[in-house]
Design a protein around this motif. Sequence first.
Motif, PDB file in Angstrom:
ATOM      1  N   ALA A 242       0.844  -1.190   0.000  1.00  0.00           N
ATOM      2  CA  ALA A 242       0.000   0.000   0.000  1.00  0.00           C
ATOM      3  C   ALA A 242       0.886   1.250   0.000  1.00  0.00           C
ATOM      4  CB  ALA A 242      -0.920  -0.004   1.217  1.00  0.00           C
ATOM      5  N   SER A 243       0.593   2.171  -0.911  1.00  0.00           N
ATOM      6  CA  SER A 243       1.426   3.348  -1.106  1.00  0.00           C
ATOM      7  C   SER A 243       1.083   4.470  -0.127  1.00  0.00           C
ATOM      8  CB  SER A 243       1.253   3.858  -2.542  1.00  0.00           C
ATOM      9  OG  SER A 243       1.912   5.087  -2.723  1.00  0.00           O
ATOM     10  N   ARG A 244       2.088   5.288   0.191  1.00  0.00           N
ATOM     11  CA  ARG A 244       1.880   6.483   0.985  1.00  0.00           C
ATOM     12  C   ARG A 244       1.607   7.687   0.090  1.00  0.00           C
ATOM     13  NH1 ARG A 244       5.222   7.312   4.891  1.00  0.00           N
ATOM     14  NH2 ARG A 244       5.345   9.559   4.769  1.00  0.00           N
ATOM     15  N   PHE A 245       1.493   7.467  -1.221  1.00  0.00           N
ATOM     16  CA  PHE A 245       1.303   8.571  -2.165  1.00  0.00           C
ATOM     17  C   PHE A 245       0.046   8.452  -3.016  1.00  0.00           C
ATOM     18  CE2 PHE A 245       5.962   7.995  -1.706  1.00  0.00           C
ATOM     19  CZ  PHE A 245       6.223   9.168  -1.004  1.00  0.00           C
ATOM     20  N   GLU A 246      -0.523   7.259  -3.098  1.00  0.00           N
ATOM     21  CA  GLU A 246      -1.686   7.069  -3.958  1.00  0.00           C
ATOM     22  C   GLU A 246      -2.477   5.857  -3.497  1.00  0.00           C
ATOM     23  OE1 GLU A 246      -0.143   6.433  -7.862  1.00  0.00           O
ATOM     24  OE2 GLU A 246       0.868   4.551  -7.319  1.00  0.00           O
ATOM     25  N   GLU A 247      -3.645   5.697  -4.106  1.00  0.00           N
ATOM     26  CA  GLU A 247      -4.511   4.573  -3.784  1.00  0.00           C
ATOM     27  C   GLU A 247      -4.007   3.290  -4.436  1.00  0.00           C
ATOM     28  OE1 GLU A 247      -6.099   6.454  -7.580  1.00  0.00           O
ATOM     29  OE2 GLU A 247      -5.131   7.102  -5.719  1.00  0.00           O
ATOM     30  N   THR A 248      -4.374   2.155  -3.853  1.00  0.00           N
ATOM     31  CA  THR A 248      -4.137   0.867  -4.510  1.00  0.00           C
ATOM     32  C   THR A 248      -5.295   0.588  -5.468  1.00  0.00           C
ATOM     33  OG1 THR A 248      -5.332  -0.486  -2.891  1.00  0.00           O
ATOM     34  CG2 THR A 248      -3.004  -0.030  -2.431  1.00  0.00           C
ATOM     35  N   LEU A 249      -5.195  -0.489  -6.192  1.00  0.00           N
ATOM     36  CA  LEU A 249      -6.343  -0.992  -6.932  1.00  0.00           C
ATOM     37  C   LEU A 249      -7.420  -1.440  -5.946  1.00  0.00           C
ATOM     38  CD1 LEU A 249      -4.499  -3.206  -9.583  1.00  0.00           C
ATOM     39  CD2 LEU A 249      -5.407  -0.891  -9.913  1.00  0.00           C
ATOM     40  N   VAL A 250      -8.617  -1.669  -6.463  1.00  0.00           N
ATOM     41  CA  VAL A 250      -9.678  -2.276  -5.662  1.00  0.00           C
ATOM     42  C   VAL A 250      -9.558  -3.793  -5.807  1.00  0.00           C
ATOM     43  CG1 VAL A 250     -12.166  -2.537  -5.350  1.00  0.00           C
ATOM     44  CG2 VAL A 250     -11.216  -0.306  -5.966  1.00  0.00           C
ATOM     45  N   PHE A 251      -9.537  -4.480  -4.679  1.00  0.00           N
ATOM     46  CA  PHE A 251      -9.416  -5.939  -4.688  1.00  0.00           C
ATOM     47  C   PHE A 251     -10.727  -6.567  -4.220  1.00  0.00           C
ATOM     48  CE2 PHE A 251      -5.192  -4.167  -4.073  1.00  0.00           C
ATOM     49  CZ  PHE A 251      -4.525  -4.767  -5.128  1.00  0.00           C
ATOM     50  N   ASN A 252     -11.131  -7.621  -4.925  1.00  0.00           N
ATOM     51  CA  ASN A 252     -12.361  -8.336  -4.596  1.00  0.00           C
ATOM     52  C   ASN A 252     -12.021  -9.515  -3.691  1.00  0.00           C
ATOM     53  OD1 ASN A 252     -13.340  -6.567  -6.470  1.00  0.00           O
ATOM     54  ND2 ASN A 252     -13.883  -8.094  -7.998  1.00  0.00           N
ATOM     55  N   ILE A 253     -12.649  -9.538  -2.533  1.00  0.00           N
ATOM     56  CA  ILE A 253     -12.377 -10.580  -1.542  1.00  0.00           C
ATOM     57  C   ILE A 253     -13.625 -11.448  -1.396  1.00  0.00           C
ATOM     58  CG2 ILE A 253     -11.548 -11.058   0.779  1.00  0.00           C
ATOM     59  CD1 ILE A 253      -9.658  -9.297  -0.989  1.00  0.00           C
ATOM     60  N   SER A 254     -13.458 -12.737  -1.538  1.00  0.00           N
ATOM     61  CA  SER A 254     -14.591 -13.645  -1.424  1.00  0.00           C
ATOM     62  C   SER A 254     -14.177 -14.903  -0.664  1.00  0.00           C
ATOM     63  CB  SER A 254     -15.119 -14.026  -2.817  1.00  0.00           C
ATOM     64  OG  SER A 254     -14.102 -14.646  -3.586  1.00  0.00           O
ATOM     65  N   CYS A 255     -15.165 -15.665  -0.256  1.00  0.00           N
ATOM     66  CA  CYS A 255     -14.886 -16.937   0.414  1.00  0.00           C
ATOM     67  C   CYS A 255     -14.568 -17.990  -0.648  1.00  0.00           C
ATOM     68  CB  CYS A 255     -16.102 -17.409   1.206  1.00  0.00           C
ATOM     69  SG  CYS A 255     -16.326 -16.553   2.765  1.00  0.00           S
ATOM     70  N   PRO A 256     -13.564 -18.802  -0.412  1.00  0.00           N
ATOM     71  CA  PRO A 256     -13.294 -19.894  -1.357  1.00  0.00           C
ATOM     72  C   PRO A 256     -14.429 -20.892  -1.353  1.00  0.00           C
ATOM     73  CG  PRO A 256     -11.975 -20.156   0.629  1.00  0.00           C
ATOM     74  CD  PRO A 256     -12.643 -18.815   0.745  1.00  0.00           C
TER      75      PRO A 256
END
Length: 260
Positions: A242-256
């Motif tokens: 995670a950057s101190r200058f910009e946003e990260t991508l959006v990550f999709n989290i799901s249950c396996p």
Amino acid sequence: MQLFITSLNSGSNGNCYYIGNEKEAVLVDAGISCRETEKRMKRLGLSMDKVKAIFISHEHSDHIRGVPVLARKYQLPVFITPHTLQNSKLLFENFSVEPFQAFEPVQIGSLTVTAFPKQHDAADPHSFVVAYNDIKVGVFTDIGAPCENVIQYFQQCHAVFLEANYDEDLLDRGHYPYYLKSRIRGGRGHLSNRQALALFAAYKPSFMSHVLLSHLSKDNNCPELVKELFTTHADGTEVIVASRFEETLVFNISCPEVLL
């Protein structure tokens, strides 16, 4: 069913983490300006209309400086403990301030937010786990040491924002004065790369899909170094810095999926 997560900023210059589903979301901390929060979310295609609450981990300025404007503009309730509120030194008015208790879940629509105490040099610091049905995302930053609470909740998470603040050699050789070095590594400051990796390697559940390494020091760490360190031990978990200058991508989290 899934959760969408991103770090809007992570570091001593400001921290703000977005966790939500299709209908609602929460922000954990709001340490960047309202304008920057809006800009970064817009770039990611995220809507402030989905944000229903802000949860505050502790009173340090890099976690709260954006709260008053953001909360007033969008009429967001701010969940904060009384001791943190008292020590915040910000003018918290014209929006709803809601206390929370450790280990007592707070319901925000279909999201459940559970706080627990952590070791940090603040008045009443807490970490958070945000759950949507069986999916859990943890925000584990500003932690002086991985206490039993951190270990317990870490093992439940499908994704985590995990502090990896400093490399011990870089801190030793760096320009920080002795008292500040002592504060950082003194058990109530921040997690080193080594401490974070030990937690990750020993307690990462098999279903953890993402780890977002967070709150990296600008002077005492190196994104490439820490990513390589964790990737070696990832065992299928995606490692993001995670950057101190910009946003990260959006990550999709799901249950396996469970095969029967």
